[in-house]
Design an enzyme around this catalytic site. Sequence first.
Site, short mmCIF file in Angstrom:
data_model
loop_
_atom_site.label_atom_id
_atom_site.label_comp_id
_atom_site.label_asym_id
_atom_site.label_seq_id
_atom_site.Cartn_x
_atom_site.Cartn_y
_atom_site.Cartn_z
N GLU A 65 44.69 33.23 35.76
CA GLU A 65 45.50 32.84 34.59
C GLU A 65 46.99 32.95 34.84
OE1 GLU A 65 42.86 34.80 34.54
OE2 GLU A 65 41.43 34.09 33.04
N PHE A 85 34.58 43.86 22.57
CA PHE A 85 34.51 43.37 23.95
C PHE A 85 35.67 42.40 24.22
CE2 PHE A 85 32.88 40.20 27.05
CZ PHE A 85 32.87 41.04 28.16
N GLN A 86 36.42 42.67 25.28
CA GLN A 86 37.57 41.85 25.70
C GLN A 86 38.63 41.71 24.60
OE1 GLN A 86 35.96 38.28 27.65
NE2 GLN A 86 35.92 39.46 29.56
N LYS A 139 38.36 34.03 17.24
CA LYS A 139 37.20 33.16 17.46
C LYS A 139 36.72 32.55 16.14
CE LYS A 139 33.13 32.84 20.33
NZ LYS A 139 32.20 33.51 21.24
N MET A 196 62.77 40.03 52.42
CA MET A 196 63.93 40.43 51.63
C MET A 196 63.99 41.96 51.49
SD MET A 196 66.63 39.59 50.22
CE MET A 196 66.90 37.91 49.66
#
Length: 570
Positions: A50, A112-113, A162, A474
């Site tokens: 993501e 959940f999540q 949802k 760097m």
Amino acid sequence: MKKMTGAEILCETLVRLGVKHLFGYPGGAILPTYDALGRAPIHHVLVRHEQGATHMADGYARASGGVGVAMATSGPGATNMVTGIATAMLDSSPIVCITGQVSSKLLGSDAFQETDITGITMPITKHNVVVSRAEDVARSLREAFVTAASGRPGPVLVDVTKDAQQSACEFHWEDTAPKLPLKRYRQNYDEQQFARAVELLNSAKRPVILAGHGILISGAMRVFQEFVRTGNFPVAMTLLGLGAFPASDPLNLGMMGMHGEAWVNHAIQDADLLIAVGMRFDDRVTGDLRTYAQKARKIHIEVDRAEINKNVKVDAALIGDAREVLEKLLPRLEPFDRSEWVAHISNLKGDSAVRDIQSLPDSGHLYAAHVINDLWKETRGEAIVVTDVGQHQMWEAQYYHHNQPRSLITSGGLGTMGFALPAAIGAKFARPGDEVWVVAGDGGFQMTMCELATIVQEKLNVKIAIINNGYLGMVRQWQEFFYDKRYVATPLVAPDFAALANAFGIRGERITTRSEVIPAIRAAREVSETVLLDFRVEQEDSVYPMVPAGASLDEMIRRPSPLVETSQEP
Ligand SMILES: Cc1cc2nc3c(=O)[nH]c(=O)nc-3n(C[C@H](O)[C@H](O)[C@H](O)COP(=O)(O)OP(=O)(O)OC[C@H]3O[C@@H](n4cnc5c(N)ncnc54)[C@H](O)[C@@H]3O)c2cc1C
Ligand SMILES: Cc1ncc(C[n+]2csc(CCOP(=O)(O)OP(=O)(O)O)c2C)c(N)n1
Ligand SMILES: [Mg+2]
């Protein structure tokens, strides 16, 4: 009137807002929306992480000037977006991130999540919102697009529960118009400030314009050129401003700041007037503020009031859109012969040519600067170059000369390693007819190289140049200069990138000598598919000049002359 689910409304709204491409990754909490997306005329790009989706949306926005859109599920999907959102925030890039959320009745129950993604992203979004009713989906999204793109652009996150996606309601587009408070983004200064700015502009003997990203954002390129030429103002560029004013113009001095050109930094320190246009005096640009441009009066043309006097105190602040402000100033500008000052700056170039790696004889070593300069010559400066973060990013800024707006896409403010490959994918979707090159380091490339699979799945033609120095270069450079060459955690093992590309079904080639560079670039450009070039460059080269962090802008470490070569034989 037929009822629609929140998920269907979401997709319909995106279509009506003109969204053609969406970068995302599915999961349980966003599944109703994915189901509706399958029936919508929007091309969904399945990413591999993501973070990649957010950088793709960002690259899409920066290349197109429009809004990029990313989508993810709740919990880990949403938290994986955090780095990309912060990247867009720091560089004022307009993206809209849509996340699924657990059902509203479960909110706060550690379902959940479930993560509080609006809480997490509060400080790194311009705005975010939880939508828990189907009735609110369309307006929230429309407001998100307006907010992301207007005034000072930035990321907006819309978190949709949802149940809001699943439940149904009547949908009338006309009833969902954004209800945002009117912002006074446009011109916000009094006549006195304007008159003061005009007086300073018409009397300065040693002016320098500091040209920033805001010029590109406001689309002020044309009026800016007229402004520069009328006043004969020398122009210094920020990293994110590159491309806003043609590099080939004699009044373009080059980049300012930590790794800017030495003469540019000296000119800024010598100037009697700085005209900052759409730039925010980042610490990479100013060095020590106590000694910064002390002889200069300052004018700041800037859309965001919060930037005025934040780092540098100014004498005249013109708050507004850069294009509008410049259009107002232009007729008041009196032509002024500043050739003496311009010639003086030219003389400041002094020893820079001698120290420039380009002018040194071929020693058998392959330098990153040569690779990038050859890339510039071969593409005639016409490609979109998307860089990662590190030494290669600075060499790109120094050796690829950008004449076109939106031809350099790079993470400046957050300096996000892993940005280049996904952002280039986004840029390619935004401008499919343009040649897109990734210039990445061997470190940053390893952070998001999973997106090679996205390239293959989408059959994209993106050229990839890895500047492979075997180090987190760097950071190694800082260790060399400031930590007595104690290279802790910077030597870096990488896979054989060409073989890795092959494993993904992509052509790959390793280049180790200077004579191979141009043939490899030419061969890559001849085919209309993705090619990865692994340039094995001098390992311990450094970016010069360098203003050490916190030092004055004119206290630069310069490339040693004669050149010291430190790497082993290739
Ligand atoms: C390793 C590394 C080294 C770096 N070294 C350098 C360096 O040597 N030199 C350098 O320049 N940078 C360097 N940077 C980048 C630096 O950190 C900043 O990102 C950069 O200087 C910011 O440029 P900016 O102010 O033009 O753009 P931004 O940070 O994007 O700021 C744009 C400004 O324009 C304003 N604006 C937006 N829209 C408008 C509008 N319509 N009208 C008017 N104003 C508007 C915004 O409010 C904002 O204040 C480096 C970054 C990294 C990662
Ligand atoms: C995500 C992230 N982690 C750490 C850093 C700190 N950092 C800045 S440049 C750099 C080294 C980059 O190495 P590489 O990608 O090989 O590029 P090089 O400098 O060698 O060109 C690191 C670790 C960062 N900018 N971003
Ligand atoms: Mg490296």
